[in-house]
Design an enzyme around this catalytic site. Structure first.
Site, PDB file in Angstrom:
ATOM      1  N   SER A 143      46.808  31.318  61.061  1.00 50.83           N
ATOM      2  CA  SER A 143      47.648  30.651  60.052  1.00 50.83           C
ATOM      3  C   SER A 143      49.028  30.387  60.653  1.00 50.83           C
ATOM      4  CB  SER A 143      47.769  31.589  58.847  1.00 50.83           C
ATOM      5  OG  SER A 143      48.833  31.220  58.001  1.00 50.83           O
ATOM      6  N   TYR A 156      49.193  38.981  53.508  1.00 45.53           N
ATOM      7  CA  TYR A 156      48.633  37.807  54.191  1.00 45.53           C
ATOM      8  C   TYR A 156      49.328  37.621  55.545  1.00 45.53           C
ATOM      9  CZ  TYR A 156      46.769  33.075  54.814  1.00 45.53           C
ATOM     10  OH  TYR A 156      46.112  31.969  55.299  1.00 45.53           O
TER      11      TYR A 156
HETATM   12  P1  NAP Z   1      39.310  28.904  50.251  1.00 46.49           P
HETATM   13  O1  NAP Z   1      38.845  27.553  49.854  1.00 46.49           O
HETATM   14  O2  NAP Z   1      39.861  29.829  49.218  1.00 46.49           O
HETATM   15  O3  NAP Z   1      38.164  29.610  51.079  1.00 46.49           O
HETATM   16  C1  NAP Z   1      38.140  30.996  51.338  1.00 46.49           C
HETATM   17  C2  NAP Z   1      36.753  31.366  51.772  1.00 46.49           C
HETATM   18  O4  NAP Z   1      36.670  32.778  51.963  1.00 46.49           O
HETATM   19  C3  NAP Z   1      35.720  31.010  50.702  1.00 46.49           C
HETATM   20  O5  NAP Z   1      34.540  30.612  51.294  1.00 46.49           O
HETATM   21  C4  NAP Z   1      35.557  32.343  49.997  1.00 46.49           C
HETATM   22  O6  NAP Z   1      34.352  32.479  49.293  1.00 46.49           O
HETATM   23  C5  NAP Z   1      35.592  33.271  51.193  1.00 46.49           C
HETATM   24  N1  NAP Z   1      35.769  34.636  50.738  1.00 46.49           N
HETATM   25  C6  NAP Z   1      36.845  35.157  50.108  1.00 46.49           C
HETATM   26  N2  NAP Z   1      36.606  36.444  49.789  1.00 46.49           N
HETATM   27  C7  NAP Z   1      35.339  36.735  50.209  1.00 46.49           C
HETATM   28  C8  NAP Z   1      34.529  37.898  50.168  1.00 46.49           C
HETATM   29  N3  NAP Z   1      34.951  39.040  49.629  1.00 46.49           N
HETATM   30  N4  NAP Z   1      33.293  37.827  50.719  1.00 46.49           N
HETATM   31  C9  NAP Z   1      32.851  36.677  51.261  1.00 46.49           C
HETATM   32  N5  NAP Z   1      33.571  35.549  51.338  1.00 46.49           N
HETATM   33  C10 NAP Z   1      34.808  35.580  50.807  1.00 46.49           C
HETATM   34  O7  NAP Z   1      40.489  28.753  51.279  1.00 46.49           O
HETATM   35  P2  NAP Z   1      40.585  28.086  52.724  1.00 46.49           P
HETATM   36  O8  NAP Z   1      41.924  27.503  52.784  1.00 46.49           O
HETATM   37  O9  NAP Z   1      39.398  27.265  53.048  1.00 46.49           O
HETATM   38  O10 NAP Z   1      40.626  29.409  53.613  1.00 46.49           O
HETATM   39  C11 NAP Z   1      39.784  29.618  54.722  1.00 46.49           C
HETATM   40  C12 NAP Z   1      40.555  30.368  55.799  1.00 46.49           C
HETATM   41  O11 NAP Z   1      41.606  29.525  56.267  1.00 46.49           O
HETATM   42  C13 NAP Z   1      41.228  31.642  55.288  1.00 46.49           C
HETATM   43  O12 NAP Z   1      41.143  32.644  56.273  1.00 46.49           O
HETATM   44  C14 NAP Z   1      42.666  31.204  55.105  1.00 46.49           C
HETATM   45  O13 NAP Z   1      43.567  32.276  55.198  1.00 46.49           O
HETATM   46  C15 NAP Z   1      42.812  30.247  56.253  1.00 46.49           C
HETATM   47  N6  NAP Z   1      43.937  29.315  56.169  1.00 46.49           N
HETATM   48  C16 NAP Z   1      44.032  28.388  55.178  1.00 46.49           C
HETATM   49  C17 NAP Z   1      45.101  27.514  55.167  1.00 46.49           C
HETATM   50  C18 NAP Z   1      45.244  26.416  54.131  1.00 46.49           C
HETATM   51  O14 NAP Z   1      46.258  25.723  54.141  1.00 46.49           O
HETATM   52  N7  NAP Z   1      44.303  26.206  53.257  1.00 46.49           N
HETATM   53  C19 NAP Z   1      46.080  27.590  56.140  1.00 46.49           C
HETATM   54  C20 NAP Z   1      45.962  28.567  57.129  1.00 46.49           C
HETATM   55  C21 NAP Z   1      44.886  29.418  57.144  1.00 46.49           C
HETATM   56  P3  NAP Z   1      34.353  32.267  47.693  1.00 46.49           P
HETATM   57  O15 NAP Z   1      34.407  30.793  47.470  1.00 46.49           O
HETATM   58  O16 NAP Z   1      33.100  32.904  47.281  1.00 46.49           O
HETATM   59  O17 NAP Z   1      35.586  32.956  47.174  1.00 46.49           O
END
Ligand code: NAP
Length: 251
Positions: A143, A156
């Site tokens: 991130s 985080y």
């Molecule tokens: P998201 O749409 O909220 O996706 C998060 C993913 O993690 C979902 O598939 C979620 O599954 C899964 N997850 C959460 N808790 C879980 C658990 N206990 N067991 C299994 N799966 C679980 O957000 P995203 O932005 O795509 O995030 C994906 C990654 O990218 C994360 O590590 C986040 O920190 C990172 N990231 C995101 C951004 C951004 O701007 N969006 C920026 C930097 C880094 P469910 O749908 O079942 O909850």
């Protein structure tokens, strides 16, 4: 030396592949030829349909990654389904928002457990298999908070800064065993994770005004970096945290 980005014949485990960044990466790896095992607690039907459209191979494995209990079964599931484990993308992650002064132990532990502890122990489980094969690729989703402090997200920031350090440590230990451990650091992307931020007019305007590209990213835009790091073209790339951020860090 190979300059190939082709992932045919490789198996990729992608955690949290049902939505957002994990889904974008799973689809990109499948397009490059990989068979993908999506791991998570929600239905992967949408991702499966997207990958099937492109004639790729996809299977899902149901697991709650809030604990490390399922890590060995995940590796077994990939072996049963596709016969190998070549690529791991540690993508599943959560965020909890509150002022540091009020932050609870529950919000600390929940975020650290999935974002850092499970990422480590799943990497360990997968690496045991990769070491036997003499090759493998591990990609952690870091991130901007791997580089910066942020506000109101103490666990985080700690988890993502920790994940960057862990990426470097694992690269140092496993590069000589044929495993490339790297990370991708997404900037600000349109996913469930950032809904609250995008709905906060003040924060949203501040963030947009600081992104040189002038817009939020979309998950497909992380596919190129993931395919590169998963491919033979990145054979000598170890321990990097690659920003894909619309220029955020260049500012
Ligand atoms: P998201 O749409 O909220 O996706 C998060 C993913 O993690 C979902 O598939 C979620 O599954 C899964 N997850 C959460 N808790 C879980 C658990 N206990 N067991 C299994 N799966 C679980 O957000 P995203 O932005 O795509 O995030 C994906 C990654 O990218 C994360 O590590 C986040 O920190 C990172 N990231 C995101 C951004 C951004 O701007 N969006 C920026 C930097 C880094 P469910 O749908 O079942 O909850």
């Amino acid at each position: 030396m190979s300059l190939s980005f082709d992932l045919s014949g490789r198996t990729a485990i992608v955690t949290g592949a049902n939505t957002g960044i994990g889904q974008g990466i799973a689809v990109a790896l499948a397009k490059a030829g990989a068979s993908v095992l999506g791991v998570g607690r929600s239905s992967m039907a949408e991702t499966e349909a997207m990958i099937a459209q492109g004639r790729g191979r996809f299977a899902s494995y149901s697991a709650d990654l809030g604990s490390i209990e399922p890590v060995n079964q995940i590796v077994e599931a990939a072996l049963d389904e596709f016969g190998s484990v070549d690529i791991l993308v540690n993508n599943a992650g959560i965020i909890r928002r509150a002022d540091a002064i009020d932050f609870t132990e529950e919000d600390w532990d929940a975020v650290m457990d999935i974002n850092l502890k499970t990422a480590f122990f799943l990497s360990q489980a997968v690496a045991k298999r990769m070491i036997l094969n003499g090759k493998g690729k591990i990609i952690n989703i870091a991130s901007m908070l791997s580089f910066q402090g942020g506000i109101r997200i103490p666990s985080y920031t700690a988890s993502k800064s920790g994940l960057a350090g862990l990426t470097r440590l694992l690269a140092c230990e496993w590069a000589s065993k044929g495993i490339n451990v790297n990370a991708i650091a997404p900037g600000y992307f349109v996913t469930n994770n950032t809904t609250a931020l995008r709905e906060d007019q003040k924060r949203s305007t501040e963030i947009l005004g600081r992104i040189p590209a002038g817009r939020w990213g979309v998950p497909e835009e992380l596919g190129g970096a993931a395919v590169f790091l998963a491919s033979d073209a990145a054979a000598y790339v170890h321990g990097i945290v690659l920003p894909v951020d619309g220029g955020w860090l260049a500012r």
